[in-house]
Scaffold this motif. Structure first.
Motif, PDB file in Angstrom:
ATOM      1  N   LYS A   1       0.825  -1.197   0.000  1.00 15.96           N
ATOM      2  CA  LYS A   1       0.000   0.000   0.000  1.00 15.96           C
ATOM      3  C   LYS A   1       0.860   1.249   0.000  1.00 15.96           C
ATOM      4  O   LYS A   1       2.042   1.223   0.329  1.00 15.96           O
ATOM      5  N   ARG A   2       0.262   2.344  -0.368  1.00 13.24           N
ATOM      6  CA  ARG A   2       0.953   3.624  -0.403  1.00 13.24           C
ATOM      7  C   ARG A   2       1.097   4.164   1.015  1.00 13.24           C
ATOM      8  O   ARG A   2       0.199   4.050   1.850  1.00 13.24           O
ATOM      9  N   MET A   3       2.263   4.769   1.327  1.00 13.09           N
ATOM     10  CA  MET A   3       2.494   5.336   2.649  1.00 13.09           C
ATOM     11  C   MET A   3       1.471   6.432   2.945  1.00 13.09           C
ATOM     12  O   MET A   3       1.097   7.210   2.073  1.00 13.09           O
ATOM     13  N   ASN A   4       1.035   6.493   4.200  1.00 12.12           N
ATOM     14  CA  ASN A   4       0.115   7.524   4.691  1.00 12.12           C
ATOM     15  C   ASN A   4      -1.216   7.534   3.937  1.00 12.12           C
ATOM     16  O   ASN A   4      -1.871   8.576   3.818  1.00 12.12           O
ATOM     17  N   SER A   5      -1.628   6.393   3.429  1.00 17.10           N
ATOM     18  CA  SER A   5      -2.902   6.288   2.727  1.00 17.10           C
ATOM     19  C   SER A   5      -4.032   6.064   3.726  1.00 17.10           C
ATOM     20  O   SER A   5      -3.806   5.845   4.917  1.00 17.10           O
ATOM     21  N   ASP A   6      -5.258   6.095   3.235  1.00 16.97           N
ATOM     22  CA  ASP A   6      -6.400   5.792   4.100  1.00 16.97           C
ATOM     23  C   ASP A   6      -6.283   4.380   4.661  1.00 16.97           C
ATOM     24  O   ASP A   6      -6.650   4.123   5.805  1.00 16.97           O
ATOM     25  N   GLU A   7      -5.765   3.475   3.843  1.00 13.98           N
ATOM     26  CA  GLU A   7      -5.566   2.092   4.303  1.00 13.98           C
ATOM     27  C   GLU A   7      -4.567   2.047   5.455  1.00 13.98           C
ATOM     28  O   GLU A   7      -4.739   1.284   6.412  1.00 13.98           O
TER      29      GLU A   7
ATOM     30  N   GLU B   1      -5.482   2.030  13.362  1.00 17.17           N
ATOM     31  CA  GLU B   1      -6.587   1.708  14.262  1.00 17.17           C
ATOM     32  C   GLU B   1      -6.598   0.223  14.610  1.00 17.17           C
ATOM     33  O   GLU B   1      -6.853  -0.163  15.754  1.00 17.17           O
ATOM     34  N   ARG B   2      -6.285  -0.619  13.634  1.00 13.10           N
ATOM     35  CA  ARG B   2      -6.264  -2.064  13.896  1.00 13.10           C
ATOM     36  C   ARG B   2      -5.155  -2.423  14.880  1.00 13.10           C
ATOM     37  O   ARG B   2      -5.335  -3.284  15.749  1.00 13.10           O
ATOM     38  N   VAL B   3      -3.998  -1.772  14.747  1.00 11.36           N
ATOM     39  CA  VAL B   3      -2.892  -2.020  15.676  1.00 11.36           C
ATOM     40  C   VAL B   3      -3.307  -1.648  17.094  1.00 11.36           C
ATOM     41  O   VAL B   3      -3.083  -2.396  18.049  1.00 11.36           O
ATOM     42  N   ILE B   4      -3.927  -0.489  17.231  1.00 13.52           N
ATOM     43  CA  ILE B   4      -4.335  -0.008  18.557  1.00 13.52           C
ATOM     44  C   ILE B   4      -5.396  -0.910  19.169  1.00 13.52           C
ATOM     45  O   ILE B   4      -5.287  -1.333  20.334  1.00 13.52           O
ATOM     46  N   LYS B   5      -6.420  -1.243  18.403  1.00 11.03           N
ATOM     47  CA  LYS B   5      -7.507  -2.072  18.920  1.00 11.03           C
ATOM     48  C   LYS B   5      -7.058  -3.499  19.213  1.00 11.03           C
ATOM     49  O   LYS B   5      -7.636  -4.181  20.055  1.00 11.03           O
ATOM     50  N   GLY B   6      -6.013  -3.950  18.526  1.00 15.13           N
ATOM     51  CA  GLY B   6      -5.545  -5.317  18.716  1.00 15.13           C
ATOM     52  C   GLY B   6      -4.575  -5.493  19.863  1.00 15.13           C
ATOM     53  O   GLY B   6      -4.179  -6.620  20.179  1.00 15.13           O
ATOM     54  N   MET B   7      -4.153  -4.398  20.510  1.00 11.25           N
ATOM     55  CA  MET B   7      -3.187  -4.497  21.601  1.00 11.25           C
ATOM     56  C   MET B   7      -3.763  -5.267  22.780  1.00 11.25           C
ATOM     57  O   MET B   7      -4.817  -4.915  23.308  1.00 11.25           O
ATOM     58  N   PRO B   8      -3.085  -6.323  23.255  1.00 11.49           N
ATOM     59  CA  PRO B   8      -3.559  -7.065  24.430  1.00 11.49           C
ATOM     60  C   PRO B   8      -3.507  -6.186  25.683  1.00 11.49           C
ATOM     61  O   PRO B   8      -2.598  -5.374  25.841  1.00 11.49           O
TER      62      PRO B   8
ATOM     63  N   ALA C   1       2.285  -0.077  10.278  1.00  8.47           N
ATOM     64  CA  ALA C   1       1.002   0.462   9.797  1.00  8.47           C
ATOM     65  C   ALA C   1       1.136   1.156   8.449  1.00  8.47           C
ATOM     66  O   ALA C   1       0.149   1.308   7.724  1.00  8.47           O
ATOM     67  N   GLY C   2       2.350   1.583   8.094  1.00  3.20           N
ATOM     68  CA  GLY C   2       2.552   2.239   6.809  1.00  3.20           C
ATOM     69  C   GLY C   2       2.388   3.740   6.858  1.00  3.20           C
ATOM     70  O   GLY C   2       1.911   4.358   5.905  1.00  3.20           O
ATOM     71  N   ILE C   3       2.787   4.353   7.994  1.00 10.77           N
ATOM     72  CA  ILE C   3       2.731   5.806   8.069  1.00 10.77           C
ATOM     73  C   ILE C   3       4.126   6.361   8.302  1.00 10.77           C
ATOM     74  O   ILE C   3       4.992   5.703   8.879  1.00 10.77           O
ATOM     75  N   GLN C   4       4.331   7.570   7.835  1.00 11.04           N
ATOM     76  CA  GLN C   4       5.575   8.286   8.081  1.00 11.04           C
ATOM     77  C   GLN C   4       5.195   9.646   8.613  1.00 11.04           C
ATOM     78  O   GLN C   4       4.849  10.558   7.867  1.00 11.04           O
ATOM     79  N   ALA C   5       5.248   9.775   9.936  1.00 12.54           N
ATOM     80  CA  ALA C   5       4.804  11.010  10.569  1.00 12.54           C
ATOM     81  C   ALA C   5       5.886  12.070  10.508  1.00 12.54           C
ATOM     82  O   ALA C   5       7.084  11.771  10.535  1.00 12.54           O
ATOM     83  N   THR C   6       5.467  13.326  10.425  1.00 15.21           N
ATOM     84  CA  THR C   6       6.397  14.439  10.556  1.00 15.21           C
ATOM     85  C   THR C   6       6.950  14.420  11.961  1.00 15.21           C
ATOM     86  O   THR C   6       6.208  14.251  12.931  1.00 15.21           O
ATOM     87  N   GLN C   7       8.259  14.581  12.095  1.00 17.34           N
ATOM     88  CA  GLN C   7       8.873  14.505  13.422  1.00 17.34           C
ATOM     89  C   GLN C   7       8.333  15.616  14.316  1.00 17.34           C
ATOM     90  O   GLN C   7       8.406  16.795  13.986  1.00 17.34           O
ATOM     91  N   GLU C   8       7.791  15.226  15.455  1.00 19.66           N
ATOM     92  CA  GLU C   8       7.193  16.199  16.362  1.00 19.66           C
ATOM     93  C   GLU C   8       8.266  16.871  17.220  1.00 19.66           C
ATOM     94  O   GLU C   8       9.360  16.358  17.414  1.00 19.66           O
TER      95      GLU C   8
END
Length: 300
Positions: A140-146, A152-159, A247-254
């Motif tokens: 998938k393309r980086m920072n896409s809707d997917e 969200e799936r990573v967060i919801k799947g955390m034990p 997840a396939g995101i590249q966030a701007t460094q905060e």
């Protein structure tokens, strides 16, 4: 590291010298660029071996991701030859570290003990080679809707996920009460910044005694600017970077990441083992959040 012309595992350096090789490379890049040097816009964000297709793990993720190449594929000198190619003359290799386990007997008791020794071997990026065709990139393309859906799936799947609150404009993990607070999503410049920051705080949360037990109460996070604090922040940032790559995101460094750079540089220089140790803890934290069970083996 000097140019390498053969595929050999180096066992000559002492444990400390291998740590120093890693630390010197990381610190040099951070000081030169003034930012974290391992963020790459690849499809899945991770360096991998061209032959086995396995992703590198632990500190190898950051060592290879900070290299100045756009290809995520790496291979040894021998593997390049086996594929009918060659490493171009004068190219410098990059270290890949792994643990080798040794057995020894106590001279007094005769008891046999097993202990680890950190070693390394050398790999080259595909762009340093000739005669080897690059694989077709898929994904998938980086920072896409997917990608945002995968966050969200990573967060919801955390034990045993801690409660996630949005009660103030600060991002933090409260170990005493075991919850994460996040500013509202609209306060971030984009959604990727929100999710990267949340991954950072959730990595902190894996240290709770009900999960991996890394924090041991509030002590680690109690003293801002201390080396234990810097180490835990490094663990959290490495964990967040790993999860962002998954997840396939590249966030701007905060700004908060940039503020920690000097503290990390000082801590890394004072303790050459820090990066390897923090990377191992970050990998365990990311594996925990992702529900991944991994048996540590020697790299390919």
């Amino acid at each position: 590291m000097s140019s390498c012309s053969q595929d050999t595992t180096s066992s000559k350096p002492s444990k400390a010298s291998v740590y120093e090789i890693i630390t010197e490379r990381i610190v040099e890049r951070i000081e030169k660029e003034g930012r974290l040097p391992w963020h790459k816009p690849w499809i899945d964000g991770f360096a991998r071996n061209l032959v086995s297709k396995k992703h590198y793990r632990g500190s190898n993720v950051w060592l290879l991701n900070m290299a100045p190449f756009s290809s995520p594929y790496w291979l040894t000198f021998k593997q390049a030859q086996q594929l009918g190619g060659t490493v171009r003359k004068g190219q410098k290799g990059w270290p890949v570290v792994y643990w080798s386990w040794f057995k020894s007997k106590d001279k007094l008791t005769g008891e046999e003990k097993t202990f680890p020794i950190l070693k390394y071997y050398t790999v080259f990026n595909l762009q340093q080679c000739d005669g080897i065709e690059a694989p077709v990139s898929e994904g998938k393309r980086m920072n896409s809707d997917e990608s945002l859906e995968d966050c969200e799936r990573v967060i919801k799947g955390m034990p045993k996920r801690p409660e996630i609150r949005h009660e103030s404009n600060q991002a933090f993990y409260a170990p005493r009460f075991d919850y994460v607070n996040m500013p509202p999503k609209e306060m971030f410049t984009d959604a990727t910044g929100y999710y990267h920051t949340l991954f950072h705080e959730l990595t902190h949360a894996t240290g709770h005694e009900s999960r991996l037990g890394r924090l041991k109460g509030n002590a680690v996070l109690a003293k801002f600017g201390s080396e234990p604090y810097a180490k835990e922040e490094l663990v959290a940032e490495l964990g967040a970077s790993y999860l962002s790559g998954v997840a396939g995101i590249q966030a701007t460094q905060e700004d908060n990441s940039i503020a920690y750079l000097q503290g990390w540089i000082k801590a890394l220089k004072n303790d050459p083992k820090l990066l390897v140790q923090a990377s191992a803890q970050a990998q365990k934290a990311a594996d925990y959040i992702l529900g991944v069970k991994y048996e540590e083996k020697e790299e390919d």
